[in-house]
Design an enzyme around this catalytic site. Structure first.
Site, PDB file in Angstrom:
ATOM      1  N   ILE A   1       0.806  -1.224   0.000  1.00 16.63           N
ATOM      2  CA  ILE A   1       0.000   0.000   0.000  1.00 16.63           C
ATOM      3  C   ILE A   1       0.836   1.269   0.000  1.00 16.63           C
ATOM      4  O   ILE A   1       0.343   2.319  -0.435  1.00 16.63           O
ATOM      5  CB  ILE A   1      -1.005   0.017   1.171  1.00 16.63           C
ATOM      6  N   ASP A   2       2.086   1.222   0.441  1.00 12.61           N
ATOM      7  CA  ASP A   2       2.954   2.396   0.367  1.00 12.61           C
ATOM      8  C   ASP A   2       3.040   2.914  -1.068  1.00 12.61           C
ATOM      9  O   ASP A   2       3.182   4.122  -1.312  1.00 12.61           O
ATOM     10  CB  ASP A   2       4.375   2.074   0.839  1.00 12.61           C
ATOM     11  N   ALA A   3       2.965   1.984  -2.021  1.00 14.12           N
ATOM     12  CA  ALA A   3       3.122   2.336  -3.431  1.00 14.12           C
ATOM     13  C   ALA A   3       2.089   3.351  -3.896  1.00 14.12           C
ATOM     14  O   ALA A   3       2.348   4.123  -4.830  1.00 14.12           O
ATOM     15  CB  ALA A   3       3.024   1.074  -4.287  1.00 14.12           C
TER      16      ALA A   3
END
Length: 373
Positions: free
Chosen positions: A153-155
């Site tokens: 999810i950081d992406a």
């Protein structure tokens, strides 16, 4: 005896005064002072914007950690424009020839995060070299049908705003549509969004049956903070996007779910559903949640009376308990993907990378500044 009673009275007065200061919403100048202080600490420490970052190994300084810092710096520049901040950002791009780690063929969102600032600087001075490599990297993805690159999810924060900015820059909706397809793949196909809790699992490693020590699902604070930032930035860049309802609805559900998870001291911990797992304050996740909540207030999307106390408590916690006199940020979790990483997280502990934490803090501060009197 009188002296003892007097001492207790004085302590009570001081305690009340401290409480009052803590509960007060900051002024614009107070917020700006913290932004300038923390940023100057970093600029003084890193005068050479092209210098490699050496931790367990050497990395170029255009990696995601430094790119997130420059996101924050650009927000500070909007509030306090001046050549020092702009020159610092431009010199960073020039030091790397406006390139990406691993080159233009990279599909890795972390490598593309620097493109957010490259595009911002291109919009200030339309030198095509500034966007040459970031556009080439995204365009190389666009000619394929692959949409499952964002499997953590950081992406979303690292790359979604790049697609959004390219849509604005070129007028080509293909960028924003591909961004939406990739986002929905992460959310639905890969199943990293849990609608029951309105929070995200960081990646497939944390999907059920994985649990925290207390038996709850693992929702990593900063990881969910990255999603908050991604949604804020995309909506801000593309306010009339046909998929705005999806982005906004998800953002507001997240913000609502985060309110009861705030710690008594104003911070959020590293583990959102297990406060006893590596318990203690954490600055980066807190700053990103403040960023989202304050932005939502400033844009009329949430009830200010409901969210302002939450924001106030969180901001005062960071400003008074995390910011050192010299501008160093305490309680910052180092890099990783879950609560146990980057430990210990203390007032004086030095994370492996300081830059992204400052970027998060500046992002949050920029929206608190807009709220302040």
């Amino acid at each position: 005896m009188r002296r003892t009673i007097f001492s207790y009275l004085m302590l009570a007065v001081l305690f009340t005064a401290c409480q009052t200061a803590t509960e007060k919403f900051p002024t614009k100048q107070e917020v700006l002072d913290k932004m300038v202080l923390t940023n100057q600490y970093f600029m003084d420490k890193w005068p050479d914007t092209g210098k490699s970052i050496v931790t367990n190994r050497e990395r170029p300084s255009n990696i995601w950690t430094r790119a997130v810092y420059y996101e924050g710096l650009m927000e500070l520049y909007k509030i306090k424009p001046g050549p020092a901040y702009l020159d610092y950002a431009v010199s960073w791009g020039e030091a790397h020839s406006w390139g990406l780690r691993d080159g233009v063929t990279t599909r890795n969102a972390d490598n593309q995060c620097c493109g957010q600032t490259y595009i911002d600087l291109y919009n200030m001075e339309a030198d095509s070299v500034r966007i040459r490599d970031i556009k080439a990297s995204i365009d190389s993805m666009m000619v394929t049908d692959k949409i499952d690159d964002w499997d953590w999810i950081d992406a979303l924060q690292m790359s979604m705003p790049v697609f959004a900015k390219l849509k604005v820059l070129t007028g080509d909706t293909a960028y924003s549509e591909r961004m939406y397809d990739m986002y929905m793949d992460t959310k639905v196909t890969q199943g990293l969004w849990n609608p029951e809790d309105s929070l995200w699992w960081r990646d497939k490693d944390f999907l059920p049956p994985y649990t925290e020590p207390n038996g709850e699902d693992c929702y990593w604070s900063r990881g969910n903070g990255w999603v908050v930032a991604a949604l804020v930035r995309v909506i801000d860049i593309l306010p009339n996007d046909p998929h705005r309802d999806e982005y906004q609805s998800t953002l507001l559900q997240m913000l609502e779910a985060l309110i009861p998870l705030q710690r008594e001291d104003g911070f959020w911990g590293v583990s959102l559903h297990d406060p006893s797992h590596f318990e203690g304050p954490e600055t980066s996740g807190t700053a990103l949640f403040v960023y989202g909540m304050a932005w939502a207030v400033n844009n009329g999307l949430v009830d200010e009376a409901k969210y302002k106390p939450v924001i106030q408590k969180a901001w005062n916690a960071m400003a008074q308990k995390a910011v050192h006199e010299n501008g160093f940020l305490g309680y910052l979790q180092g890099t990783g993907k879950e609560p146990k990483d980057g430990q210990p997280v203390t007032y004086t502990s030095m994370p492996d990378f300081e830059d992204y934490g400052l970027g998060c803090f500046l992002l949050g501060a920029s929206e608190v500044y807009k709220m302040a009197e």
